[in-house]
Design a protein around this motif. Structure first.
Motif, PDB file in Angstrom:
ATOM      1  N   VAL A   1       0.824  -1.222   0.000  1.00 19.51           N
ATOM      2  CA  VAL A   1       0.000   0.000   0.000  1.00 19.51           C
ATOM      3  C   VAL A   1       0.854   1.267   0.000  1.00 19.51           C
ATOM      4  N   GLY A   2       2.159   1.113  -0.245  1.00 21.25           N
ATOM      5  CA  GLY A   2       3.017   2.276  -0.386  1.00 21.25           C
ATOM      6  C   GLY A   2       3.487   2.899   0.914  1.00 21.25           C
ATOM      7  N   LEU A   3       3.514   2.126   1.991  1.00 16.65           N
ATOM      8  CA  LEU A   3       3.910   2.664   3.298  1.00 16.65           C
ATOM      9  C   LEU A   3       5.169   2.008   3.844  1.00 16.65           C
ATOM     10  N   SER A   4       5.975   1.407   2.986  1.00 20.86           N
ATOM     11  CA  SER A   4       7.143   0.675   3.472  1.00 20.86           C
ATOM     12  C   SER A   4       8.120   1.580   4.211  1.00 20.86           C
ATOM     13  N   GLY A   5       8.158   2.856   3.874  1.00 26.39           N
ATOM     14  CA  GLY A   5       9.076   3.769   4.543  1.00 26.39           C
ATOM     15  C   GLY A   5       8.492   4.442   5.767  1.00 26.39           C
ATOM     16  N   HIS A   6       7.268   4.083   6.123  1.00 24.75           N
ATOM     17  CA  HIS A   6       6.587   4.755   7.240  1.00 24.75           C
ATOM     18  C   HIS A   6       6.101   3.768   8.286  1.00 24.75           C
ATOM     19  N   GLY A   7       6.667   2.576   8.312  1.00 24.51           N
ATOM     20  CA  GLY A   7       6.140   1.521   9.170  1.00 24.51           C
ATOM     21  C   GLY A   7       6.368   1.709  10.643  1.00 24.51           C
ATOM     22  N   HIS A   8       7.321   2.573  11.018  1.00 18.43           N
ATOM     23  CA  HIS A   8       7.696   2.649  12.427  1.00 18.43           C
ATOM     24  C   HIS A   8       7.579   4.059  12.993  1.00 18.43           C
ATOM     25  N   VAL A   9       6.675   4.847  12.419  1.00 16.20           N
ATOM     26  CA  VAL A   9       6.344   6.163  12.983  1.00 16.20           C
ATOM     27  C   VAL A   9       4.938   6.076  13.570  1.00 16.20           C
ATOM     28  N   PRO A  10       4.590   6.930  14.530  1.00 16.44           N
ATOM     29  CA  PRO A  10       3.222   6.891  15.070  1.00 16.44           C
ATOM     30  C   PRO A  10       2.190   7.123  13.960  1.00 16.44           C
ATOM     31  N   ALA A  11       1.158   6.300  13.944  1.00 16.73           N
ATOM     32  CA  ALA A  11       0.134   6.426  12.899  1.00 16.73           C
ATOM     33  C   ALA A  11      -0.515   7.802  12.915  1.00 16.73           C
ATOM     34  N   GLY A  12      -0.581   8.408  14.103  1.00 20.85           N
ATOM     35  CA  GLY A  12      -1.192   9.733  14.202  1.00 20.85           C
ATOM     36  C   GLY A  12      -0.441  10.804  13.453  1.00 20.85           C
ATOM     37  N   SER A  13       0.839  10.555  13.145  1.00 22.46           N
ATOM     38  CA  SER A  13       1.642  11.555  12.436  1.00 22.46           C
ATOM     39  C   SER A  13       1.553  11.420  10.924  1.00 22.46           C
ATOM     40  N   LEU A  14       0.887  10.386  10.441  1.00 20.21           N
ATOM     41  CA  LEU A  14       0.783  10.172   8.995  1.00 20.21           C
ATOM     42  C   LEU A  14      -0.154  11.188   8.358  1.00 20.21           C
ATOM     43  N   PRO A  15       0.138  11.621   7.131  1.00 20.79           N
ATOM     44  CA  PRO A  15      -0.842  12.445   6.402  1.00 20.79           C
ATOM     45  C   PRO A  15      -2.094  11.640   6.102  1.00 20.79           C
ATOM     46  N   TYR A  16      -3.174  12.357   5.789  1.00 18.91           N
ATOM     47  CA  TYR A  16      -4.481  11.724   5.652  1.00 18.91           C
ATOM     48  C   TYR A  16      -4.474  10.596   4.631  1.00 18.91           C
ATOM     49  N   GLY A  17      -3.875  10.835   3.467  1.00 21.20           N
ATOM     50  CA  GLY A  17      -3.869   9.796   2.441  1.00 21.20           C
ATOM     51  C   GLY A  17      -3.160   8.539   2.885  1.00 21.20           C
ATOM     52  N   SER A  18      -2.095   8.696   3.681  1.00 22.41           N
ATOM     53  CA  SER A  18      -1.359   7.539   4.183  1.00 22.41           C
ATOM     54  C   SER A  18      -2.165   6.783   5.236  1.00 22.41           C
ATOM     55  N   LYS A  19      -2.963   7.503   6.020  1.00 28.07           N
ATOM     56  CA  LYS A  19      -3.832   6.826   6.991  1.00 28.07           C
ATOM     57  C   LYS A  19      -4.856   5.954   6.271  1.00 28.07           C
ATOM     58  N   ARG A  20      -5.397   6.470   5.172  1.00 25.77           N
ATOM     59  CA  ARG A  20      -6.349   5.663   4.406  1.00 25.77           C
ATOM     60  C   ARG A  20      -5.658   4.440   3.799  1.00 25.77           C
ATOM     61  N   ALA A  21      -4.406   4.621   3.359  1.00 25.84           N
ATOM     62  CA  ALA A  21      -3.651   3.483   2.832  1.00 25.84           C
ATOM     63  C   ALA A  21      -3.417   2.446   3.924  1.00 25.84           C
ATOM     64  N   LEU A  22      -3.146   2.909   5.155  1.00 23.44           N
ATOM     65  CA  LEU A  22      -2.958   1.978   6.266  1.00 23.44           C
ATOM     66  C   LEU A  22      -4.238   1.201   6.535  1.00 23.44           C
TER      67      LEU A  22
END
Length: 268
Positions: free
Chosen positions: A152-173
């Motif tokens: 889903v395109g989040l391989s570089g964001h796997g270990h940051v708090p989910a609350g810090s993700l931009p909106y589109g990345s939260k939907r991808a999660l």
């Protein structure tokens, strides 16, 4: 399209194929108001099927009936193989291979995407409810969690708090969480709601990618997204099926134009 643009295919899987979801006479009443009124619907296996309609058409209620978040007043929802879904709990429906995402994100802000996906992978085993007992118990899901985040395109964001993700990345999660359940049928509720153009394009491409090997049903307001993704479109109005068919036909249906834009547009 002519006077009956839907034709005889209303509620039937295209090509005469056996549908993976077969809905008959599905209704939901709220204090005398029929939010969903006798809906017949067939979802072809391996297709992307969009549910659209103006506000108040019954799309979300129908979605909730299909996924067990509401119990029907009447009707049947059969999964291929003969399992009746109507009236089952969301958890039971998920175990049968039908998973969903939600229009409003509901993530744990302090957990990382990797932790979210590990818990989703663990949930069918029962470990998800006891994750605090053993990090090693969840470790067995780490590799698959990484694969899903990459998908889903989040391989570089796997270990940051989910609350810090931009909106589109939260939907991808949230898509990754649904995919972790390995569903045969994936239901997406407004997957591009609230997104800018770049995120809409990215999400559309993601849905196109993850449809491989599964059936996708989506509620969507963005008609450009529907046009680019959907093999078949069902238009709802006042809780009933107004029209159904390929997008190229539906978009010219006078009844659909009237439902969205009013009589003056339909007359043109």
């Amino acid at each position: 399209m002519g006077a009956d643009p839907v034709g005889s295919g209303h509620g039937a899987a295209p090509g005469g194929s056996v549908p993976i979801l077969r809905v008959r006479g599905l209704s939901r009443e709220f204090r005398g108001f029929l939010a969903v009124d006798g809906v017949d619907l067939d979802i072809a296996e391996g297709s992307v099927h969009a549910l659209v309609g103006p506000n108040g058409a019954g799309k979300t209620t129908l979605f909730n009936l299909l996924t067990g978040f509401l119990k029907p007043s009447a009707g049947s929802v059969l999964l291929a193989g003969g399992q009746e879904l109507a009236g089952r709990s969301p958890e039971a429906i998920t175990r049968l291979g039908v998973a969903r995402s939600f229009q409003i994100t509901s993530l744990f802000a302090e957990l990382t995407p990797h932790q979210h996906v590990e818990l989703a992978l663990a949930s069918p085993t029962g470990l998800g409810w006891r994750f605090w007992r053993s990090d090693r118990a969840l470790a067995r899901f780490a590799e698959r969690a990484e694969e899903l985040l990459d998908q889903v395109g989040l391989s570089g964001h796997g270990h940051v708090p989910a609350g810090s993700l931009p909106y589109g990345s939260k939907r991808a999660l949230e898509l990754a969480l649904a995919l972790a359940l390995d569903p045969k049928v994936l239901l997406l509720d407004e997957p591009t709601a609230g997104m800018g153009v770049e995120d809409v394009d990215r999400t559309s491409e993601l849905v196109r990618k993850i449809r491989a090997g599964r059936t996708v049903v989506l509620v969507e307001h963005n008609m450009n997204v529907v046009a680019s993704l959907a093999d078949r479109v069902t238009v709802l109005q006042h809780g009933k099926v107004l029209a159904e068919g390929p997008y190229a036909e539906i978009r010219h249906d006078p009844r659909v134009i009237t439902a969205y834009l009013g009589d003056s547009h339909a007359a043109r």
